[in-house]
Design a protein around this motif. Structure first.
Motif, PDB file in Angstrom:
ATOM      1  N   MET A 279       0.867  -1.183   0.000  1.00 38.90           N
ATOM      2  CA  MET A 279       0.000   0.000   0.000  1.00 38.90           C
ATOM      3  C   MET A 279       0.902   1.231   0.000  1.00 38.90           C
ATOM      4  SD  MET A 279      -3.305   0.854   2.444  1.00 38.90           S
ATOM      5  CE  MET A 279      -2.382   1.566   3.814  1.00 38.90           C
ATOM      6  N   ASN A 280       1.753   1.316  -1.025  1.00 36.95           N
ATOM      7  CA  ASN A 280       2.732   2.397  -1.047  1.00 36.95           C
ATOM      8  C   ASN A 280       3.047   2.821  -2.467  1.00 36.95           C
ATOM      9  OD1 ASN A 280       4.770   0.684  -2.198  1.00 36.95           O
ATOM     10  ND2 ASN A 280       5.179  -0.162  -0.184  1.00 36.95           N
ATOM     11  N   VAL A 281       3.842   3.865  -2.569  1.00 33.93           N
ATOM     12  CA  VAL A 281       4.371   4.300  -3.855  1.00 33.93           C
ATOM     13  C   VAL A 281       5.746   4.924  -3.617  1.00 33.93           C
ATOM     14  CG1 VAL A 281       3.250   6.576  -3.721  1.00 33.93           C
ATOM     15  CG2 VAL A 281       3.932   5.670  -5.950  1.00 33.93           C
ATOM     16  N   GLY A 282       6.695   4.568  -4.461  1.00 33.30           N
ATOM     17  CA  GLY A 282       7.991   5.242  -4.500  1.00 33.30           C
ATOM     18  C   GLY A 282       8.028   6.112  -5.741  1.00 33.30           C
ATOM     19  N   TYR A 283       8.516   7.344  -5.618  1.00 31.19           N
ATOM     20  CA  TYR A 283       8.428   8.249  -6.765  1.00 31.19           C
ATOM     21  C   TYR A 283       9.641   9.171  -6.866  1.00 31.19           C
ATOM     22  CZ  TYR A 283       6.666  11.582  -3.209  1.00 31.19           C
ATOM     23  OH  TYR A 283       6.528  12.384  -2.097  1.00 31.19           O
ATOM     24  N   PHE A 284       9.782   9.737  -8.064  1.00 36.28           N
ATOM     25  CA  PHE A 284      10.795  10.749  -8.369  1.00 36.28           C
ATOM     26  C   PHE A 284      10.033  12.024  -8.717  1.00 36.28           C
ATOM     27  CE2 PHE A 284      13.145  12.878 -11.863  1.00 36.28           C
ATOM     28  CZ  PHE A 284      14.276  13.254 -11.165  1.00 36.28           C
ATOM     29  N   ALA A 285      10.155  13.058  -7.879  1.00 36.98           N
ATOM     30  CA  ALA A 285       9.348  14.274  -8.026  1.00 36.98           C
ATOM     31  C   ALA A 285      10.158  15.394  -8.670  1.00 36.98           C
ATOM     32  CB  ALA A 285       8.842  14.733  -6.659  1.00 36.98           C
ATOM     33  N   MET A 286       9.447  16.239  -9.403  1.00 35.08           N
ATOM     34  CA  MET A 286      10.059  17.384 -10.082  1.00 35.08           C
ATOM     35  C   MET A 286       9.390  18.661  -9.598  1.00 35.08           C
ATOM     36  SD  MET A 286      10.210  15.510 -13.803  1.00 35.08           S
ATOM     37  CE  MET A 286       8.773  14.494 -13.394  1.00 35.08           C
ATOM     38  N   LEU A 365      19.828  15.926  -8.537  1.00 32.89           N
ATOM     39  CA  LEU A 365      18.888  14.855  -8.232  1.00 32.89           C
ATOM     40  C   LEU A 365      19.145  14.402  -6.796  1.00 32.89           C
ATOM     41  CD1 LEU A 365      18.221  11.721 -10.495  1.00 32.89           C
ATOM     42  CD2 LEU A 365      18.212  11.620  -8.008  1.00 32.89           C
ATOM     43  N   TRP A 366      18.189  14.642  -5.919  1.00 33.10           N
ATOM     44  CA  TRP A 366      18.335  14.257  -4.517  1.00 33.10           C
ATOM     45  C   TRP A 366      17.870  12.819  -4.326  1.00 33.10           C
ATOM     46  CZ3 TRP A 366      17.021  18.609  -0.514  1.00 33.10           C
ATOM     47  CH2 TRP A 366      17.642  19.813  -0.903  1.00 33.10           C
ATOM     48  N   TYR A 367      18.704  12.010  -3.677  1.00 35.85           N
ATOM     49  CA  TYR A 367      18.336  10.607  -3.447  1.00 35.85           C
ATOM     50  C   TYR A 367      18.216  10.324  -1.951  1.00 35.85           C
ATOM     51  CZ  TYR A 367      23.285   9.647  -2.379  1.00 35.85           C
ATOM     52  OH  TYR A 367      24.542   9.650  -1.823  1.00 35.85           O
ATOM     53  N   LEU A 368      17.414   9.348  -1.623  1.00 38.30           N
ATOM     54  CA  LEU A 368      17.140   9.023  -0.224  1.00 38.30           C
ATOM     55  C   LEU A 368      18.391   8.526   0.495  1.00 38.30           C
ATOM     56  CD1 LEU A 368      13.707   7.213  -0.504  1.00 38.30           C
ATOM     57  CD2 LEU A 368      14.171   9.206   0.878  1.00 38.30           C
ATOM     58  N   THR A 417      14.676  18.345  -7.848  1.00 41.25           N
ATOM     59  CA  THR A 417      14.083  17.018  -8.020  1.00 41.25           C
ATOM     60  C   THR A 417      14.509  16.165  -6.830  1.00 41.25           C
ATOM     61  OG1 THR A 417      15.914  15.920  -9.169  1.00 41.25           O
ATOM     62  CG2 THR A 417      14.390  17.219 -10.528  1.00 41.25           C
ATOM     63  N   TYR A 418      13.717  15.165  -6.512  1.00 41.79           N
ATOM     64  CA  TYR A 418      14.070  14.321  -5.367  1.00 41.79           C
ATOM     65  C   TYR A 418      13.304  13.013  -5.412  1.00 41.79           C
ATOM     66  CZ  TYR A 418       9.706  16.283  -3.543  1.00 41.79           C
ATOM     67  OH  TYR A 418       8.392  16.664  -3.391  1.00 41.79           O
ATOM     68  N   MET A 419      13.855  12.027  -4.744  1.00 45.56           N
ATOM     69  CA  MET A 419      13.208  10.733  -4.578  1.00 45.56           C
ATOM     70  C   MET A 419      12.546  10.681  -3.209  1.00 45.56           C
ATOM     71  SD  MET A 419      16.383   8.552  -6.074  1.00 45.56           S
ATOM     72  CE  MET A 419      15.881   7.064  -5.230  1.00 45.56           C
TER      73      MET A 419
END
Length: 520
Positions: A279-286, A365-368, A417-419
Protein backbone atom coordinates in the motif's frame (compact mmCIF):
# COMPACT_ATOMS: atom_id res chain seq x y z
CA UNK A 1 -21.04 -40.89 27.32
CA UNK A 2 -17.90 -41.68 29.31
CA UNK A 3 -17.99 -40.57 32.96
CA UNK A 4 -15.11 -38.36 34.17
CA UNK A 5 -14.11 -39.12 37.74
CA UNK A 6 -12.87 -36.48 40.16
CA UNK A 7 -9.38 -37.99 39.99
CA UNK A 8 -9.40 -37.82 36.18
CA UNK A 9 -10.65 -34.22 36.34
CA UNK A 10 -7.82 -33.22 38.69
CA UNK A 11 -5.26 -34.87 36.43
CA UNK A 12 -6.67 -33.07 33.37
CA UNK A 13 -6.68 -29.77 35.26
CA UNK A 14 -3.03 -30.19 36.21
CA UNK A 15 -2.09 -31.02 32.63
CA UNK A 16 -4.03 -28.00 31.37
CA UNK A 17 -2.35 -25.79 33.96
CA UNK A 18 1.07 -27.02 32.89
CA UNK A 19 0.18 -26.36 29.24
CA UNK A 20 -1.07 -22.83 29.92
CA UNK A 21 1.95 -22.07 32.11
CA UNK A 22 4.25 -23.33 29.38
CA UNK A 23 2.59 -21.20 26.74
CA UNK A 24 2.70 -18.10 28.92
CA UNK A 25 6.37 -18.79 29.70
CA UNK A 26 7.03 -18.65 25.98
CA UNK A 27 4.90 -15.56 25.44
CA UNK A 28 5.78 -13.39 28.43
CA UNK A 29 9.02 -11.48 28.79
CA UNK A 30 12.17 -10.88 26.82
CA UNK A 31 13.59 -8.07 24.70
CA UNK A 32 12.91 -7.68 20.99
CA UNK A 33 15.65 -5.87 19.06
CA UNK A 34 14.34 -4.28 15.85
CA UNK A 35 17.00 -3.22 13.33
CA UNK A 36 15.97 -0.34 11.08
CA UNK A 37 17.55 1.94 8.51
CA UNK A 38 17.34 5.31 10.25
CA UNK A 39 16.83 7.02 13.57
CA UNK A 40 13.61 8.47 14.86
CA UNK A 41 13.16 12.17 14.07
CA UNK A 42 10.90 12.87 17.05
CA UNK A 43 8.64 11.14 19.56
CA UNK A 44 5.70 13.52 19.45
CA UNK A 45 3.71 11.87 16.63
CA UNK A 46 1.85 15.03 15.59
CA UNK A 47 5.16 16.75 14.78
CA UNK A 48 6.68 14.11 12.49
CA UNK A 49 5.86 12.55 9.13
CA UNK A 50 8.43 9.75 8.84
CA UNK A 51 7.95 6.03 9.32
CA UNK A 52 11.02 5.65 11.55
CA UNK A 53 9.37 7.89 14.11
CA UNK A 54 5.97 6.22 13.77
CA UNK A 55 7.49 2.76 14.37
CA UNK A 56 8.25 3.94 17.89
CA UNK A 57 5.42 6.34 18.69
CA UNK A 58 2.84 3.69 17.79
CA UNK A 59 4.08 1.68 20.78
CA UNK A 60 3.86 4.67 23.17
CA UNK A 61 0.51 6.19 22.19
CA UNK A 62 -3.04 5.08 21.47
CA UNK A 63 -5.54 6.75 19.17
CA UNK A 64 -9.30 7.10 19.60
CA UNK A 65 -9.83 4.33 17.07
CA UNK A 66 -7.37 1.84 15.62
CA UNK A 67 -6.91 -0.48 12.67
CA UNK A 68 -7.59 -4.20 13.00
CA UNK A 69 -4.17 -5.95 12.76
CA UNK A 70 -3.10 -6.49 9.17
CA UNK A 71 -5.84 -4.26 7.70
CA UNK A 72 -7.14 -0.69 7.50
CA UNK A 73 -10.53 -1.61 8.99
CA UNK A 74 -11.37 0.64 11.94
CA UNK A 75 -11.96 -0.82 15.40
CA UNK A 76 -12.40 0.70 18.90
CA UNK A 77 -9.38 1.81 20.90
CA UNK A 78 -9.51 4.70 23.40
CA UNK A 79 -13.06 5.24 22.17
CA UNK A 80 -15.32 2.24 22.72
CA UNK A 81 -18.07 3.35 20.34
CA UNK A 82 -19.30 6.38 18.40
CA UNK A 83 -22.13 7.80 16.36
CA UNK A 84 -22.48 10.43 13.64
CA UNK A 85 -25.38 12.82 13.04
CA UNK A 86 -27.57 12.50 9.95
CA UNK A 87 -25.94 15.50 8.32
CA UNK A 88 -22.47 13.96 8.84
CA UNK A 89 -21.18 17.00 10.74
CA UNK A 90 -21.28 15.91 14.38
CA UNK A 91 -19.33 12.90 15.64
CA UNK A 92 -19.78 11.75 19.25
CA UNK A 93 -17.23 9.38 20.84
CA UNK A 94 -17.72 7.44 24.05
CA UNK A 95 -14.37 6.96 25.76
CA UNK A 96 -12.85 4.06 27.62
CA UNK A 97 -12.96 4.55 31.40
CA UNK A 98 -10.15 3.90 33.85
CA UNK A 99 -7.29 4.56 31.41
CA UNK A 100 -4.19 6.42 32.66
CA UNK A 101 -1.34 8.13 30.88
CA UNK A 102 2.16 6.87 31.67
CA UNK A 103 2.60 9.77 34.12
CA UNK A 104 -0.47 8.69 36.13
CA UNK A 105 -2.79 11.44 34.90
CA UNK A 106 -6.27 10.33 33.80
CA UNK A 107 -7.34 9.91 30.21
CA UNK A 108 -10.75 11.52 29.67
CA UNK A 109 -12.73 13.83 27.39
CA UNK A 110 -10.85 16.90 28.61
CA UNK A 111 -7.56 15.30 27.55
CA UNK A 112 -8.94 14.52 24.09
CA UNK A 113 -10.22 18.08 23.65
CA UNK A 114 -6.90 19.51 24.86
CA UNK A 115 -4.93 17.45 22.30
CA UNK A 116 -7.13 18.38 19.37
CA UNK A 117 -7.21 22.04 20.39
CA UNK A 118 -3.43 22.01 20.62
CA UNK A 119 -3.19 20.62 17.10
CA UNK A 120 -5.85 22.66 15.35
CA UNK A 121 -5.53 26.10 16.98
CA UNK A 122 -2.44 28.02 15.97
CA UNK A 123 -2.83 30.40 18.92
CA UNK A 124 -2.93 27.52 21.43
CA UNK A 125 -0.04 28.03 23.91
CA UNK A 126 1.30 24.53 23.15
CA UNK A 127 0.95 24.64 19.38
CA UNK A 128 4.75 24.69 19.40
CA UNK A 129 7.71 22.54 18.50
CA UNK A 130 6.68 21.54 14.99
CA UNK A 131 4.45 22.26 12.04
CA UNK A 132 1.70 19.73 12.89
CA UNK A 133 1.90 18.67 9.25
CA UNK A 134 -0.39 15.67 9.41
CA UNK A 135 -3.18 17.62 11.06
CA UNK A 136 -3.04 20.17 8.25
CA UNK A 137 -2.87 17.42 5.63
CA UNK A 138 -5.83 15.42 6.88
CA UNK A 139 -8.12 18.20 8.15
CA UNK A 140 -7.38 20.98 5.65
CA UNK A 141 -5.26 23.45 7.57
CA UNK A 142 -5.80 25.19 10.92
CA UNK A 143 -8.31 24.92 12.46
CA UNK A 144 -9.41 23.03 9.38
CA UNK A 145 -12.74 21.30 9.18
CA UNK A 146 -12.86 20.50 12.92
CA UNK A 147 -14.66 23.61 14.12
CA UNK A 148 -15.37 22.57 17.70
CA UNK A 149 -14.33 19.87 20.14
CA UNK A 150 -16.79 19.76 23.04
CA UNK A 151 -16.68 17.87 26.33
CA UNK A 152 -20.13 16.37 26.83
CA UNK A 153 -19.20 14.63 30.07
CA UNK A 154 -16.10 13.03 31.57
CA UNK A 155 -16.04 10.19 29.04
CA UNK A 156 -17.92 11.64 26.06
CA UNK A 157 -16.44 14.02 23.51
CA UNK A 158 -18.09 15.64 20.50
CA UNK A 159 -16.49 16.82 17.25
CA UNK A 160 -18.34 19.41 15.16
CA UNK A 161 -17.18 19.63 11.55
CA UNK A 162 -17.67 22.57 9.18
CA UNK A 163 -18.20 20.17 6.31
CA UNK A 164 -18.54 16.43 5.81
CA UNK A 165 -15.39 14.39 5.51
CA UNK A 166 -15.86 10.87 4.20
CA UNK A 167 -12.59 9.44 5.61
CA UNK A 168 -12.91 11.19 9.01
CA UNK A 169 -13.01 8.00 11.09
CA UNK A 170 -10.13 6.40 9.17
CA UNK A 171 -8.11 9.58 9.63
CA UNK A 172 -8.54 9.49 13.41
CA UNK A 173 -6.97 6.01 13.50
CA UNK A 174 -3.74 7.30 11.98
CA UNK A 175 -0.58 7.15 14.10
CA UNK A 176 0.01 10.96 14.18
CA UNK A 177 -3.17 11.42 16.20
CA UNK A 178 -1.97 9.55 19.28
CA UNK A 179 -3.33 11.16 22.44
CA UNK A 180 -0.63 12.71 24.65
CA UNK A 181 -0.73 13.59 28.34
CA UNK A 182 -1.58 17.32 28.49
CA UNK A 183 0.41 17.68 31.71
CA UNK A 184 3.51 16.17 30.09
CA UNK A 185 3.30 18.51 27.10
CA UNK A 186 2.97 21.46 29.47
CA UNK A 187 5.91 20.21 31.55
CA UNK A 188 8.38 19.70 28.68
CA UNK A 189 7.19 22.31 26.14
CA UNK A 190 9.36 22.31 23.02
CA UNK A 191 11.35 19.37 24.43
CA UNK A 192 8.27 17.18 24.59
CA UNK A 193 9.38 15.41 21.39
CA UNK A 194 12.13 13.81 23.52
CA UNK A 195 9.88 13.06 26.51
CA UNK A 196 6.73 11.33 25.17
CA UNK A 197 3.89 10.33 27.48
CA UNK A 198 0.92 8.41 26.08
CA UNK A 199 -1.39 5.61 27.17
CA UNK A 200 0.26 2.91 25.03
CA UNK A 201 1.64 -0.53 25.74
CA UNK A 202 5.23 0.72 26.09
CA UNK A 203 6.96 3.57 27.92
CA UNK A 204 10.11 5.39 26.80
CA UNK A 205 13.13 4.21 28.76
CA UNK A 206 15.90 5.90 26.78
CA UNK A 207 16.60 7.49 23.40
CA UNK A 208 20.26 7.52 22.37
CA UNK A 209 19.92 9.68 19.30
CA UNK A 210 21.55 8.20 16.24
CA UNK A 211 21.80 4.81 17.91
CA UNK A 212 18.72 3.34 19.60
CA UNK A 213 15.38 3.87 21.30
CA UNK A 214 14.60 1.64 24.29
CA UNK A 215 11.02 1.03 25.40
CA UNK A 216 9.78 -0.93 28.41
CA UNK A 217 6.39 -2.52 28.95
CA UNK A 218 3.66 -0.39 30.53
CA UNK A 219 2.61 -2.36 33.62
CA UNK A 220 -0.68 -0.42 33.81
CA UNK A 221 -1.73 -0.79 30.18
CA UNK A 222 -5.51 -0.74 29.74
CA UNK A 223 -5.28 -3.77 27.51
CA UNK A 224 -3.51 -6.93 28.65
CA UNK A 225 0.15 -6.19 29.40
CA UNK A 226 2.50 -6.54 26.44
CA UNK A 227 4.11 -9.97 26.12
CA UNK A 228 7.55 -8.38 25.68
CA UNK A 229 9.41 -6.68 28.53
CA UNK A 230 11.35 -4.39 26.22
CA UNK A 231 11.69 -3.30 22.62
CA UNK A 232 14.95 -1.84 21.35
CA UNK A 233 14.84 0.00 18.01
CA UNK A 234 18.40 0.13 16.67
CA UNK A 235 19.49 2.42 13.84
CA UNK A 236 21.71 0.54 11.36
CA UNK A 237 21.68 2.51 8.08
CA UNK A 238 23.43 -0.03 5.86
CA UNK A 239 21.18 -2.87 4.71
CA UNK A 240 23.97 -5.41 4.46
CA UNK A 241 25.35 -4.56 7.90
CA UNK A 242 21.87 -4.85 9.34
CA UNK A 243 21.39 -8.27 7.75
CA UNK A 244 24.75 -9.46 9.09
CA UNK A 245 23.62 -8.47 12.59
CA UNK A 246 20.41 -10.44 12.10
CA UNK A 247 22.40 -13.49 11.01
CA UNK A 248 24.75 -13.15 13.97
CA UNK A 249 21.82 -12.85 16.40
CA UNK A 250 22.43 -9.32 17.70
CA UNK A 251 19.04 -8.16 16.35
CA UNK A 252 15.79 -10.13 16.14
CA UNK A 253 14.11 -8.56 13.12
CA UNK A 254 14.76 -5.97 10.43
CA UNK A 255 13.11 -4.11 7.61
CA UNK A 256 14.79 -2.64 4.54
CA UNK A 257 15.90 -6.09 3.39
CA UNK A 258 18.18 -5.96 0.35
CA UNK A 259 16.84 -7.96 -2.60
CA UNK A 260 19.96 -10.09 -2.78
CA UNK A 261 19.31 -11.31 0.78
CA UNK A 262 15.73 -12.52 0.25
CA UNK A 263 16.72 -15.96 -1.04
CA UNK A 264 19.13 -16.51 1.86
CA UNK A 265 16.35 -15.71 4.35
CA UNK A 266 13.93 -18.08 2.66
CA UNK A 267 16.50 -20.90 2.75
CA UNK A 268 17.60 -20.27 6.36
CA UNK A 269 16.69 -22.63 9.21
CA UNK A 270 16.82 -19.82 11.77
CA UNK A 271 15.21 -16.95 9.88
CA UNK A 272 11.85 -16.32 8.23
CA UNK A 273 10.41 -13.76 5.83
CA UNK A 274 7.25 -11.72 6.30
CA UNK A 275 5.80 -9.61 3.46
CA UNK A 276 4.04 -6.36 4.22
CA UNK A 277 0.82 -5.94 2.18
CA UNK A 278 1.54 -3.43 -0.58
CA UNK A 279 0.00 0.00 0.00
CA UNK A 280 2.73 2.40 -1.05
CA UNK A 281 4.37 4.30 -3.86
CA UNK A 282 7.99 5.24 -4.50
CA UNK A 283 8.43 8.25 -6.77
CA UNK A 284 10.80 10.75 -8.37
CA UNK A 285 9.35 14.27 -8.03
CA UNK A 286 10.06 17.38 -10.08
CA UNK A 287 9.68 20.84 -8.54
CA UNK A 288 7.76 23.24 -10.76
CA UNK A 289 9.54 26.23 -9.15
CA UNK A 290 12.80 25.21 -10.82
CA UNK A 291 13.40 25.47 -14.55
CA UNK A 292 13.02 23.50 -16.72
CA UNK A 293 10.60 21.44 -14.60
CA UNK A 294 7.92 24.08 -15.03
CA UNK A 295 7.56 22.69 -18.59
CA UNK A 296 5.26 19.65 -18.81
CA UNK A 297 7.19 18.37 -21.85
CA UNK A 298 10.32 18.00 -19.73
CA UNK A 299 8.40 16.18 -17.03
CA UNK A 300 6.83 13.82 -19.56
CA UNK A 301 10.25 13.26 -21.13
CA UNK A 302 11.59 12.08 -17.78
CA UNK A 303 8.64 9.71 -17.48
CA UNK A 304 9.59 8.14 -20.82
CA UNK A 305 13.31 8.03 -19.99
CA UNK A 306 13.29 5.77 -16.91
CA UNK A 307 12.99 1.98 -17.20
CA UNK A 308 10.95 1.10 -14.11
CA UNK A 309 10.87 -2.64 -14.71
CA UNK A 310 14.66 -2.79 -14.98
CA UNK A 311 14.93 -0.93 -11.66
CA UNK A 312 12.54 -3.44 -10.07
CA UNK A 313 14.51 -6.38 -11.46
CA UNK A 314 17.76 -4.95 -10.12
CA UNK A 315 16.74 -3.63 -6.70
CA UNK A 316 13.49 -5.23 -5.53
CA UNK A 317 13.96 -9.00 -6.01
CA UNK A 318 10.69 -8.97 -7.93
CA UNK A 319 8.80 -7.74 -4.84
CA UNK A 320 7.35 -4.68 -6.59
CA UNK A 321 5.39 -3.64 -9.66
CA UNK A 322 5.85 -0.61 -11.92
CA UNK A 323 3.76 2.40 -10.92
CA UNK A 324 1.71 4.47 -13.35
CA UNK A 325 -0.45 6.30 -10.79
CA UNK A 326 0.42 7.99 -7.48
CA UNK A 327 -1.68 5.47 -5.55
CA UNK A 328 -1.35 1.67 -5.60
CA UNK A 329 -3.79 -0.81 -7.17
CA UNK A 330 -4.64 -2.13 -3.69
CA UNK A 331 -6.54 1.10 -2.92
CA UNK A 332 -10.14 1.32 -4.07
CA UNK A 333 -10.71 3.95 -6.77
CA UNK A 334 -7.48 3.03 -8.62
CA UNK A 335 -7.67 4.04 -12.29
CA UNK A 336 -6.37 1.07 -14.25
CA UNK A 337 -7.57 2.58 -17.55
CA UNK A 338 -4.68 5.05 -17.61
CA UNK A 339 -2.01 4.16 -20.15
CA UNK A 340 1.44 4.36 -18.55
CA UNK A 341 4.28 6.39 -20.06
CA UNK A 342 6.21 3.70 -21.88
CA UNK A 343 9.98 3.42 -21.53
CA UNK A 344 11.01 5.18 -24.74
CA UNK A 345 14.27 7.21 -24.72
CA UNK A 346 13.71 8.43 -28.28
CA UNK A 347 10.31 9.84 -27.36
CA UNK A 348 11.94 11.49 -24.35
CA UNK A 349 14.53 13.16 -26.60
CA UNK A 350 11.80 14.44 -28.92
CA UNK A 351 9.94 16.02 -26.00
CA UNK A 352 13.12 17.67 -24.72
CA UNK A 353 13.80 19.09 -28.18
CA UNK A 354 10.25 20.46 -28.37
CA UNK A 355 10.85 22.17 -25.03
CA UNK A 356 14.09 23.74 -26.32
CA UNK A 357 16.51 21.36 -24.58
CA UNK A 358 17.79 19.30 -27.51
CA UNK A 359 21.31 19.68 -26.03
CA UNK A 360 20.12 18.61 -22.60
CA UNK A 361 20.70 20.40 -19.29
CA UNK A 362 22.20 19.85 -15.84
CA UNK A 363 20.37 19.60 -12.51
CA UNK A 364 20.57 18.17 -8.98
CA UNK A 365 18.89 14.86 -8.23
CA UNK A 366 18.33 14.26 -4.52
CA UNK A 367 18.34 10.61 -3.45
CA UNK A 368 17.14 9.02 -0.22
CA UNK A 369 19.87 8.65 2.43
CA UNK A 370 18.13 5.77 4.24
CA UNK A 371 16.37 2.62 3.04
CA UNK A 372 12.61 2.95 2.84
CA UNK A 373 10.03 0.25 2.06
CA UNK A 374 9.30 1.80 -1.34
CA UNK A 375 12.94 2.69 -2.14
CA UNK A 376 15.20 0.17 -0.39
CA UNK A 377 18.50 1.37 -1.92
CA UNK A 378 18.26 5.10 -2.53
CA UNK A 379 21.76 5.72 -3.80
CA UNK A 380 21.78 2.81 -6.24
CA UNK A 381 18.35 3.64 -7.59
CA UNK A 382 19.42 7.28 -7.87
CA UNK A 383 22.46 6.16 -9.88
CA UNK A 384 20.19 4.11 -12.15
CA UNK A 385 17.96 7.14 -12.80
CA UNK A 386 21.09 9.24 -13.37
CA UNK A 387 22.24 6.72 -15.99
CA UNK A 388 18.89 6.62 -17.80
CA UNK A 389 18.77 10.42 -17.98
CA UNK A 390 22.31 10.59 -19.33
CA UNK A 391 21.07 8.53 -22.29
CA UNK A 392 18.78 11.43 -23.28
CA UNK A 393 21.54 14.02 -22.84
CA UNK A 394 20.63 15.20 -19.33
CA UNK A 395 23.23 15.41 -16.55
CA UNK A 396 21.97 14.64 -13.03
CA UNK A 397 24.23 15.49 -10.06
CA UNK A 398 23.46 13.22 -7.11
CA UNK A 399 22.82 15.00 -3.79
CA UNK A 400 21.72 13.80 -0.37
CA UNK A 401 21.61 14.83 3.31
CA UNK A 402 20.96 13.11 6.61
CA UNK A 403 17.38 11.86 6.89
CA UNK A 404 15.97 14.61 9.09
CA UNK A 405 17.54 17.38 6.98
CA UNK A 406 16.44 15.67 3.76
CA UNK A 407 12.82 15.61 4.91
CA UNK A 408 12.94 19.20 6.09
CA UNK A 409 14.48 20.52 2.89
CA UNK A 410 12.17 18.62 0.56
CA UNK A 411 9.17 19.69 2.61
CA UNK A 412 10.24 23.30 2.17
CA UNK A 413 10.64 22.90 -1.61
CA UNK A 414 14.40 23.35 -1.68
CA UNK A 415 15.08 20.43 -4.02
CA UNK A 416 14.70 20.77 -7.81
CA UNK A 417 14.08 17.02 -8.02
CA UNK A 418 14.07 14.32 -5.37
CA UNK A 419 13.21 10.73 -4.58
CA UNK A 420 10.63 10.01 -1.93
CA UNK A 421 7.67 7.76 -1.32
CA UNK A 422 4.59 7.20 0.75
CA UNK A 423 3.03 4.35 2.63
CA UNK A 424 -0.71 4.78 3.00
CA UNK A 425 -1.96 5.65 6.46
CA UNK A 426 -5.60 4.65 6.29
CA UNK A 427 -6.58 2.80 3.10
CA UNK A 428 -8.40 5.78 1.56
CA UNK A 429 -7.45 7.36 -1.81
CA UNK A 430 -7.60 10.78 -0.14
CA UNK A 431 -4.54 9.80 1.88
CA UNK A 432 -2.50 9.53 -1.31
CA UNK A 433 -3.97 12.02 -3.75
CA UNK A 434 -4.94 14.90 -1.47
CA UNK A 435 -2.04 14.52 0.96
CA UNK A 436 0.65 14.21 -1.67
CA UNK A 437 -0.57 16.25 -4.61
CA UNK A 438 -3.22 18.79 -3.64
CA UNK A 439 -2.08 22.40 -4.04
CA UNK A 440 -2.67 23.07 -0.32
CA UNK A 441 -0.35 20.21 0.73
CA UNK A 442 2.09 19.62 -2.09
CA UNK A 443 5.78 20.02 -1.22
CA UNK A 444 6.83 19.96 -4.87
CA UNK A 445 5.07 23.18 -5.91
CA UNK A 446 2.49 21.32 -7.99
CA UNK A 447 -0.55 23.57 -7.97
CA UNK A 448 -3.60 22.51 -9.93
CA UNK A 449 -6.91 24.27 -9.30
CA UNK A 450 -8.68 21.63 -11.38
CA UNK A 451 -7.27 18.80 -9.26
CA UNK A 452 -8.00 20.68 -6.03
CA UNK A 453 -11.69 21.04 -6.87
CA UNK A 454 -12.01 17.34 -7.62
CA UNK A 455 -10.21 16.22 -4.46
CA UNK A 456 -12.14 18.51 -2.14
CA UNK A 457 -15.43 17.38 -3.67
CA UNK A 458 -14.37 13.76 -3.09
CA UNK A 459 -13.71 14.49 0.59
CA UNK A 460 -17.20 15.93 1.06
CA UNK A 461 -19.01 13.16 -0.81
CA UNK A 462 -20.31 10.30 1.33
CA UNK A 463 -21.43 8.28 -1.72
CA UNK A 464 -18.68 5.70 -2.36
CA UNK A 465 -19.48 5.25 -6.07
CA UNK A 466 -19.29 9.01 -6.62
CA UNK A 467 -15.97 9.15 -4.78
CA UNK A 468 -14.58 6.44 -7.07
CA UNK A 469 -15.53 8.50 -10.13
CA UNK A 470 -13.86 11.60 -8.70
CA UNK A 471 -10.64 9.80 -7.83
CA UNK A 472 -10.52 8.22 -11.29
CA UNK A 473 -10.75 11.74 -12.72
CA UNK A 474 -8.08 13.04 -10.34
CA UNK A 475 -5.62 10.39 -11.50
CA UNK A 476 -6.19 11.41 -15.12
CA UNK A 477 -5.35 15.03 -14.29
CA UNK A 478 -2.20 14.01 -12.44
CA UNK A 479 -1.12 11.71 -15.27
CA UNK A 480 -1.41 14.53 -17.80
CA UNK A 481 0.43 17.06 -15.62
CA UNK A 482 3.19 14.55 -14.75
CA UNK A 483 4.53 16.15 -11.54
CA UNK A 484 6.25 12.86 -10.72
CA UNK A 485 7.73 9.82 -12.27
CA UNK A 486 5.79 7.22 -10.23
CA UNK A 487 8.37 4.44 -9.91
CA UNK A 488 7.10 1.42 -7.97
CA UNK A 489 4.57 -0.11 -5.61
CA UNK A 490 6.58 -2.48 -3.44
CA UNK A 491 5.74 -5.46 -1.26
CA UNK A 492 8.32 -4.78 1.46
CA UNK A 493 10.02 -7.83 3.02
CA UNK A 494 10.68 -8.02 6.75
CA UNK A 495 13.21 -10.56 8.04
CA UNK A 496 12.77 -12.13 11.47
CA UNK A 497 14.38 -14.76 13.62
CA UNK A 498 12.24 -17.88 13.72
CA UNK A 499 11.66 -17.28 17.42
CA UNK A 500 9.70 -14.05 16.78
CA UNK A 501 6.03 -15.04 17.02
CA UNK A 502 2.71 -13.38 16.17
CA UNK A 503 4.16 -10.52 14.15
CA UNK A 504 1.42 -9.24 11.81
CA UNK A 505 2.66 -6.58 9.35
CA UNK A 506 0.17 -3.82 8.59
CA UNK A 507 -0.21 -2.26 5.13
CA UNK A 508 0.16 1.18 6.74
CA UNK A 509 3.88 0.53 7.25
CA UNK A 510 3.94 0.37 11.06
CA UNK A 511 2.14 -1.72 13.63
CA UNK A 512 1.80 -2.18 17.37
CA UNK A 513 4.08 -4.88 18.78
CA UNK A 514 2.38 -5.56 22.12
CA UNK A 515 1.19 -9.01 20.97
CA UNK A 516 4.55 -10.17 19.62
CA UNK A 517 6.42 -12.70 21.73
CA UNK A 518 9.69 -14.65 21.60
CA UNK A 519 9.51 -18.43 21.66
CA UNK A 520 12.27 -20.61 23.03
Amino acid sequence: MRKITLTTFIILAVIMSMFVTGVMAQEQGGTLVFGRGGDTVGLDPIQVTDGESFKVTQQIYDTLVDYTPGTTEVEPALATDWEVSEDGLTWTFHLREGVEFHDGNPFNAEAVKWNFDRWRLEDHPYHIGGEFTYYSYMFQGFPGIIQEVNVVDEYTVEFVLSEKQAPFLNNLAMVPFGIASPEAVKKYGEDYFKNPVGTGAFVLEEWRQGDRVILKANENYWRERAYLDEIVFRSIPDNSARFMELQSGSIDMMDGVSPEDVEAIEESDTLKLSLRPSMNVGYFAMNFKFEPFDDVRVRRAFNHAIDKQAIIDAFYAGLAEPAKNPMPPSIWGYNDEIEPYEYNPEKAKELLAEAGYEDGFEFDLWYLPVPRPYIPQGKFIGQAIQSYLSEIGVTANLVTYDWSTYLDKTDHQEAPTYMLGWTGDNGDPDNFLYVLLDKDNSNNAYESDELHEVLVEAQKTMDQDKRVELYMEAQEIIHQDAPWVPLVHSTPPIALKSMVENYIPNPTGTEKLHRVWLSE
